[in-house]
Motif scaffolding. Structure first.
Motif: not given
Length: 111
Positions: A26-45
């Motif tokens: 929804c924000r085409p003005a944002l610069p393009p990205v190379t990668s997106v990682d989604v991670g689970w924090s076992q510490v912070d849950l």
């Protein structure tokens, strides 16, 4: 197998990714990205998202900082045997309540 509170809820992880993807879409003005990682924090849950921008600029990072909430920007000058002297810039904040970090590395020519 019984689930515990420490197990990663994959459905929730997919929801976080979808939320961040919708935000970016929804924000085409944002610069393009190379990668997106989604991670689970076992510490912070909690789920968190790390976005990498290859060859991003300081101006690109400022645009990300303006788009997110609760922003903290960090610049670290460093030297690496692989890329030499460089600056790593991280913009950490939230998107719809989800923890997001956008980062890039600037070499000497782009600082």
């Amino acid at each position: 197998m019984t689930r515990t509170e420490y197990d990663a809820d994959m459905t929730r992880g997919a929801t976080v990714l979808r939320c961040v993807a919708d935000f970016i879409g929804c924000r085409p003005a944002l610069p393009p990205v190379t990668s997106v990682d989604v991670g689970w924090s076992q510490v912070d849950l909690v789920w968190s998202v790390k976005i990498h921008m290859y060859a991003g600029t300081s101006q690109d990072m400022e645009r990300w900082a303006l788009a997110m909430d609760d922003v903290v920007t960090t610049r670290v000058e460093a030297t690496s045997e692989y890329i030499g002297e460089h600056t790593r810039i991280e913009v950490a904040g939230t998107i719809h309540g989800h923890s997001v970090t956008v980062w890039t590395t600037l070499d000497g020519s782009t600082r």
